[in-house]
Motif scaffolding. Structure first.
Motif: not given
Ligand code: ZN
Ligand code: KG4
Length: 355
Positions: A114-116, A118-120, A311-313
């Motif tokens: 889950n992209h979110l 991953a941020h978390a 940022t997205d990575n």
């Molecule tokens: Zn993002």
């Protein structure tokens, strides 16, 4: 453990290899990000079809570079992770399919991330932060305050009822005739402006539930610009500075309220181990400084990952894959792309359908 991570949910084509270190942090062996900025800029926003096509064209080269920089072959990996949502479905499918194919061909475990999430979890990659902690996620698509209790364990404390913070920056930037995306340009203009010249509204300020609403602020900026047209350079700077000041006030107030909500949501651990900020808006220096002041005042440790990990990575996807695979959470080849995938499945959708 060494995992390849692939990210294609929005307008960055990214791949990275991250290794788990015994001290609990991650070691980034490679982290390649190709921004599609130039492809979308003429349209003033991300065009989903263009994004999907650009991911298809770029991804194999980006994965190849990530593997070469890490100095590894696929057979030397311990797993493959790909973002499976939420995001633009065409792009998500590109990265997810590639990730599955590599995992299958190399005979490695696969993790659909889950992209979110991953941020978390990025604050654990960079700082080995212990659970539980409070996450302020502020990007172009998401604005949420989340209690991170553990891998896969999230309680949403607040969300936006209309625009995301990055979206508000971008829409105001557009109204002011600034290039897309507006966020960094507004910050730059604001440096020359007077933040006290315009008293823009601070929507939801002081409300007991840490939700956000930004459309009223946007409308107020629009009306101000219309009244002052044509907008002279100093006025432009003053509007930017005053808008940014309103956003800072709202973010700090909502985060402070969320710290109280955290104690109610997790009665056993009333104080978060840290406050973590993620998403592109976290690059904003005025916002970073205000959060540093909030941290000093409350005594809650602030973890601000470097801007390239906010940022997205791909590194954050690889790390989330490591965290999940270490817990034995492997995913099958039938895992389908998810355009919507809220972190807290029990929380209702906002009126705009945002998670
Ligand atoms: Zn993002
Ligand atoms: O996380 P991100 O790179 O992409 C996603 O939205 O997933 O965030 C992009 C957003 C854009 O809305 C952009 O305007 C905003 O982050 N942003 C900023 C700054 N840099 C990027 N907003 C305010 N100040 C900045 N310095």
């Amino acid at each position: 453990m060494r995992v390849l991570g692939i990210e294609t949910t929005c307008d960055e084509t990214a791949a990275a290899v991250v290794a788990w270190r015994p001290d609990g942090r991650g070691e980034i062996l490679s982290n390649i990000v190709l921004s599609q900025f130039a492809d979308h800029a003429p349209f003033g926003g991300v065009v989903p079809e263009i994004a999907a096509r650009a991911h298809v064209e770029a991804l194999d080269g980006i994965v190849d570079r990530a593997m070469r920089e890490a100095g590894l072959g696929f057979d030397e990996l311990d797993g493959v992770a790909a973002a499976a949502g939420p995001g633009l479905i065409g792009g998500v499918m590109v990265g997810l399919t590639a990730g599955k194919a590599i995992a299958l061909a190399a005979g490695k475990p696969f993790s659909a991330v889950n992209h979110l999430e991953a941020h978390a979890l990025t604050a654990r990659l960079t700082d080995a932060l212990a659970f539980p902690y409070l996450l302020l996620l502020v990007s172009g698509g998401h604005t949420q305050l989340i209690a991170v209790r553990g891998v896969g364990q999230y309680t949403r404390l607040g969300t936006t009822l209309d625009d995301a913070v990055g979206e508000a920056f971008d829409k105001c930037g557009k109204m002011l005739g600034l290039p897309w995306p507006g966020g960094p340009h507004i910050e730059q203009c604001a440096a020359q402006g007077d933040p006290a010249r315009f008293d823009f509204p601070r929507p939801m300020f002081g409300r007991p539930v840490p939700d956000f609403s930004l459309s009223g602020l946007k409308t107020s900026v629009r009306q101000t610009i219309e009244q002052l047209a044509p907008v002279m350079p100093q006025t432009l700077a003053d509007v930017c500075a005053s808008f940014q000041a309103a956003i800072v006030d709202v973010l700090i107030d909502r985060t402070r309220i969320a710290m109280g909500a955290f104690a109610k949501a997790l009665p056993q651990t009333p104080r978060p181990q840290g406050l973590v900020v993620a998403g592109g808006v976290a690059a904003n220096v005025a916002i970073r400084s205000a959060l540093q002041r909030l941290s000093a005042e409350t005594g809650v440790r602030l973890v601000l990952p470097p801007p390239n990990l906010c940022t997205d990575n791909g590194a954050m996807i690889a790390w989330a894959g490591i965290e999940r695979l270490r817990l034995g959470l492997e995913d099958g080849m039938d895992f389908a792309a998810r355009p919507r995938w809220p972190l807290d499945q029990s929380a209702p959708l906002s009126p705009t359908g945002k998670a």
